[in-house]
Enzyme design. Structure first.
Site, PDB file in Angstrom:
ATOM      1  N   CYS A 135       0.734  -1.037  -0.043  1.00 27.12           N
ATOM      2  CA  CYS A 135       0.112   0.152   0.025  1.00 27.12           C
ATOM      3  C   CYS A 135       0.874   1.239  -0.088  1.00 27.12           C
ATOM      4  CB  CYS A 135      -1.046  -0.108   1.281  1.00 27.12           C
ATOM      5  SG  CYS A 135      -2.015   1.345   1.266  1.00 27.12           S
ATOM      6  N   CYS A 138      -0.289   4.012   2.217  1.00 27.18           N
ATOM      7  CA  CYS A 138      -0.133   3.788   3.526  1.00 27.18           C
ATOM      8  C   CYS A 138       1.456   4.156   3.903  1.00 27.18           C
ATOM      9  CB  CYS A 138      -0.379   2.439   3.957  1.00 27.18           C
ATOM     10  SG  CYS A 138      -2.002   1.634   3.446  1.00 27.18           S
ATOM     11  N   ASP A 139       2.174   3.506   3.394  1.00 23.17           N
ATOM     12  CA  ASP A 139       3.710   3.562   3.698  1.00 23.17           C
ATOM     13  C   ASP A 139       4.677   4.406   2.804  1.00 23.17           C
ATOM     14  OD1 ASP A 139       2.779   1.758   5.510  1.00 23.17           O
ATOM     15  OD2 ASP A 139       3.128   0.060   4.398  1.00 23.17           O
TER      16      ASP A 139
END
Ligand code: NDP
Length: 313
Positions: A135, A138-139
């Site tokens: 992701c 997300c990261d």
């Protein structure tokens, strides 16, 4: 003996727990089964910095504990166990838990999520949370000014590559064929992005690094006369080879698209079976964010409450 409930929520990601918070506050006495991966995909990420309300960030597992506590505070009966079969032919609907117990439910909220596909190489496990991610939204932030690789040639890979190019110093896109599968406009954006280098006809053999990802070993044109071993130095390795929505046990009854995402009536969490609602990633091929999942979980609980009241259940 079968157990009868008014509202059954299947899945314990942000969608399931948000549905549970709303359903329990509406006195629906919801029962929530956590599923195979309690807490859902967020439990596999580290820091979550884009969920509103946490100005200094929160870890994925802590966020899920907060959501669970909030759902339990209002009386949600959270249980360990996974739905393994369904019979949605008539109401009350029947859901088998762990192959044994049958729950009869007046209304069901499906929040079983989706699972990112992985290549299946052992290094993905070895470096999970230490440079391997599925992701970018997300990261990606943790790879500012670093070098990353994205695997895949579809729209997701292009989208993730473009997103990462706004943060990282360099982005490799590793594509197993000699062409991208993504839509033309996404392909053009990727090809014309000076920070992105597409490695066509490359496959990943393994990852390298002391404790964290520092490189990837690739093979170019595997099996051809000019096959070549290639090493790239990278700090992050992002999988973007598709997601698998966890909708299999509902398929005999619930309409899905060709990939398996549950079809909902646009703008609502309603499925083709009345009283059965879908929220979160199992019905969302596009956004796949914790906050959008939570939003549709809320919608599903409100719809469930209205349905029960309309039906006099
Ligand atoms: P896709 O199935 O479209 O693409 C998957 C990609 O991963 C393909 O390039 C495929 O390669 C590659 N791949 C699959 N398995 C492997 C493997 N084992 N090793 C290496 N590469 C692999 O998935 P997406 O998630 O990209 O998209 C899913 C759907 O969602 C699509 O319909 C897409 O259009 C849509 N979508 C739309 C977006 C938008 O409109 N903005 C954004 C994101 C997704 P190969 O081509 O060789 O099969």
């Amino acid at each position: 003996m079968n157990e009868k409930v008014r509202c059954l929520i299947i899945g314990s990601g942000p969608a399931g727990y948000t549905a549970a918070i709303y359903a329990s506050r509406a006195n629906l006495s919801p029962v929530l089964y956590e599923g195979m991966e309690p807490g859902g995909q967020l439990t596999t990420t580290t820091e979550v910095e884009n969920f509103p309300g946490y100005p200094t960030g929160i870890t994925g597992p802590d966020l899920m504990v907060d959501l669970k506590n909030q759902a339990e505070r209002f009386g949600t009966d959270v249980r360990f166990g996974a739905a393994t079969a369904t019979d949605l032919s008539s109401s009350p609907y029947k859901v088998t838990i762990d192959g044994e117990k049958i729950i009869e439910a007046d209304t069901i909220i499906i929040s079983t999520g989706a699972s990112a596909k992985y290549l299946g190489i052992p290094d993905e496990q070895k470096y999970a949370g230490s440079g391997v991610s599925a992701c970018a939204t997300c990261d990606g932030f943790f790879y500012r000014k670093k070098t990353v690789a994205v695997v895949g040639g579809g729209d997701t890979a292009c989208e993730e590559g473009l997103y990462l190019s706004g943060l990282a110093a360099k982005v490799y896109v590793i594509v197993r064929k000699n062409a991208l599968r993504a839509s033309k406009i996404m392909q053009d954006r990727v090809i014309n992005n000076p920070k992105i280098e597409v490695l066509f006809e490359h496959e990943t053999l393994g990852l390298t690094g002391e404790g964290v990802v520092q490189g990837a070993n690739l093979v170019k044109r595997r099996g051809q006369a000019d096959e070549e071993q290639v090493h790239i130095d990278i700090d992050g390795f992002f999988l973007a080879i598709g997601h698998r929505p966890n909708s299999g046990i509902f398929k005999p009854w619930i309409e899905t698209d060709e990939v398996g995402y549950i079809k909902t009536i646009p703008g609502t969490p309603r499925t083709n079976v009345q009283g059965v609602f879908a929220s979160g990633d199992v019905a969302d091929p596009h956004y796949r964010q914790a906050i959008t999942a939570a939003g549709t979980g809320c919608q599903a609980a409100i719809e469930a409450e209205r349905y029960l009241s309309e039906q006099g259940l």
